[in-house]
Motif scaffolding. Structure first.
Motif, PDB file in Angstrom:
ATOM      1  N   SER A 107      11.427  16.560  27.661  1.00 28.52           N
ATOM      2  CA  SER A 107      12.544  16.666  26.723  1.00 28.52           C
ATOM      3  C   SER A 107      12.226  17.699  25.641  1.00 28.52           C
ATOM      4  O   SER A 107      11.115  18.228  25.577  1.00 28.52           O
ATOM      5  CB  SER A 107      12.817  15.312  26.075  1.00 28.52           C
ATOM      6  OG  SER A 107      11.760  15.004  25.176  1.00 28.52           O
ATOM      7  N   ALA A 108      13.182  17.925  24.775  1.00 30.58           N
ATOM      8  CA  ALA A 108      13.003  18.888  23.686  1.00 30.58           C
ATOM      9  C   ALA A 108      12.057  18.347  22.623  1.00 30.58           C
ATOM     10  O   ALA A 108      11.466  19.127  21.867  1.00 30.58           O
ATOM     11  CB  ALA A 108      14.359  19.227  23.065  1.00 30.58           C
ATOM     12  N   ASN A 112      14.440  22.444  18.355  1.00 25.54           N
ATOM     13  CA  ASN A 112      15.788  22.963  18.585  1.00 25.54           C
ATOM     14  C   ASN A 112      15.835  24.159  19.537  1.00 25.54           C
ATOM     15  O   ASN A 112      16.813  24.351  20.246  1.00 25.54           O
ATOM     16  CB  ASN A 112      16.468  23.301  17.261  1.00 25.54           C
ATOM     17  CG  ASN A 112      16.818  22.058  16.483  1.00 25.54           C
ATOM     18  OD1 ASN A 112      17.093  21.003  17.056  1.00 25.54           O
ATOM     19  ND2 ASN A 112      16.800  22.147  15.169  1.00 25.54           N
ATOM     20  N   LYS A 115      15.674  22.574  22.891  1.00 27.82           N
ATOM     21  CA  LYS A 115      16.964  21.897  23.115  1.00 27.82           C
ATOM     22  C   LYS A 115      18.018  22.907  23.592  1.00 27.82           C
ATOM     23  O   LYS A 115      18.770  22.644  24.534  1.00 27.82           O
ATOM     24  CB  LYS A 115      17.417  21.232  21.811  1.00 27.82           C
ATOM     25  CG  LYS A 115      18.586  20.293  21.965  1.00 27.82           C
ATOM     26  CD  LYS A 115      19.009  19.680  20.629  1.00 27.82           C
ATOM     27  CE  LYS A 115      17.872  18.924  19.984  1.00 27.82           C
ATOM     28  NZ  LYS A 115      18.256  18.310  18.704  1.00 27.82           N
ATOM     29  N   SER A 116      18.049  24.082  22.976  1.00 23.19           N
ATOM     30  CA  SER A 116      18.997  25.124  23.370  1.00 23.19           C
ATOM     31  C   SER A 116      18.707  25.630  24.782  1.00 23.19           C
ATOM     32  O   SER A 116      19.628  25.839  25.579  1.00 23.19           O
ATOM     33  CB  SER A 116      18.942  26.283  22.368  1.00 23.19           C
ATOM     34  OG  SER A 116      19.787  27.339  22.770  1.00 23.19           O
ATOM     35  N   GLN A 119      19.875  23.063  27.301  1.00 19.13           N
ATOM     36  CA  GLN A 119      21.338  23.079  27.358  1.00 19.13           C
ATOM     37  C   GLN A 119      21.848  24.248  28.206  1.00 19.13           C
ATOM     38  O   GLN A 119      22.773  24.088  28.996  1.00 19.13           O
ATOM     39  CB  GLN A 119      21.910  23.164  25.941  1.00 19.13           C
ATOM     40  CG  GLN A 119      23.410  23.248  25.877  1.00 19.13           C
ATOM     41  CD  GLN A 119      23.904  23.465  24.449  1.00 19.13           C
ATOM     42  OE1 GLN A 119      23.126  23.492  23.499  1.00 19.13           O
ATOM     43  NE2 GLN A 119      25.198  23.637  24.308  1.00 19.13           N
ATOM     44  N   GLN A 124      15.299  20.300  32.319  1.00 24.46           N
ATOM     45  CA  GLN A 124      14.096  20.152  31.488  1.00 24.46           C
ATOM     46  C   GLN A 124      12.859  20.551  32.284  1.00 24.46           C
ATOM     47  O   GLN A 124      11.746  20.469  31.799  1.00 24.46           O
ATOM     48  CB  GLN A 124      13.928  18.690  31.061  1.00 24.46           C
ATOM     49  CG  GLN A 124      15.030  18.156  30.207  1.00 24.46           C
ATOM     50  CD  GLN A 124      14.787  16.696  29.816  1.00 24.46           C
ATOM     51  OE1 GLN A 124      13.730  16.126  30.049  1.00 24.46           O
ATOM     52  NE2 GLN A 124      15.785  16.091  29.198  1.00 24.46           N
TER      53      GLN A 124
END
Length: 189
Positions: A107-108, A112, A115-116, A119, A124
């Motif tokens: 996971s992130a 951030n 996370k981007s 997305q 992942q």
């Protein structure tokens, strides 16, 4: 072809800050392998070259950290590459200054930039080299201030060593199975 992406923020005001450690590892690889980062496409600065006979792209997103996926996603698509071909170099506040940790996926974890990426590339499942930048107090303001400041003189020696180890791990990733690279570099202090 493989892709090594260093996460950071563009602009001289962010150079040599904790959040830009990914850019510094890319700069180290660029210098060691004479790969000039002179091309721009999809809001990313990149250069093509080879390491141990393997073709690669070294990439610095020109978006800010929180939008890194907006540059990396289209670049992967344009070059017809998958998440398996991607290695991301990132800062990590949960690691002590100068420690590196390699991860095959995940996971992130509150980052951030990651996370981007997740997305925009819709998985992942990509390799990462995390470089420890230490953690401040737990307030949001302290965290923002921390990631946007440089390293102390004491810390700089640790960071220089971490950049060198992260670059060597990235080089190893070019030709070895990532679990083997993880075993070597995660065991190293």
């Amino acid at each position: 072809m493989k892709v090594i992406v260093g996460l950071g923020n563009p602009g001289s005001e962010f150079a040599h800050t904790r959040h830009n450690i990914g850019f510094e590892v890319i700069d180290a690889l660029s210098g060691q392998h004479s790969i000039q980062l002179t091309k721009t496409k999809f809001n990313a600065l990149f250069g093509k070259g080879t390491i141990d006979g393997q073709e690669l792209l070294l990439v610095k997103p020109l978006t800010y950290m929180n939008a890194s996926g907006e540059a990396v996603g289209p670049l992967l698509h344009f070059f017809k590459l998958s998440a398996e071909d991607l290695l991301v170099i990132q800062d990590d506040m949960d690691l002590p200054v100068g420690k590196i940790r390699l991860r095959q996926k995940g996971s992130a974890g509150g980052h951030n930039g990651i996370k981007s990426l997740i997305q925009h590339i819709k998985t992942q499942e990509f390799a990462r080299i995390k470089v420890g930048i230490g953690h401040p107090q737990r307030t949001h303001e302290a965290v923002v201030r921390h990631v946007l400041q440089g390293f102390s003189g004491e810390e700089q020696m640790e960071i220089d060593s971490a950049i060198e180890r992260a670059a060597k791990a990235a080089e190893a990733w070019m030709t070895l199975p990532f679990p083997q690279v993880m075993n070597t570099y995660n065991a190293n202090k």
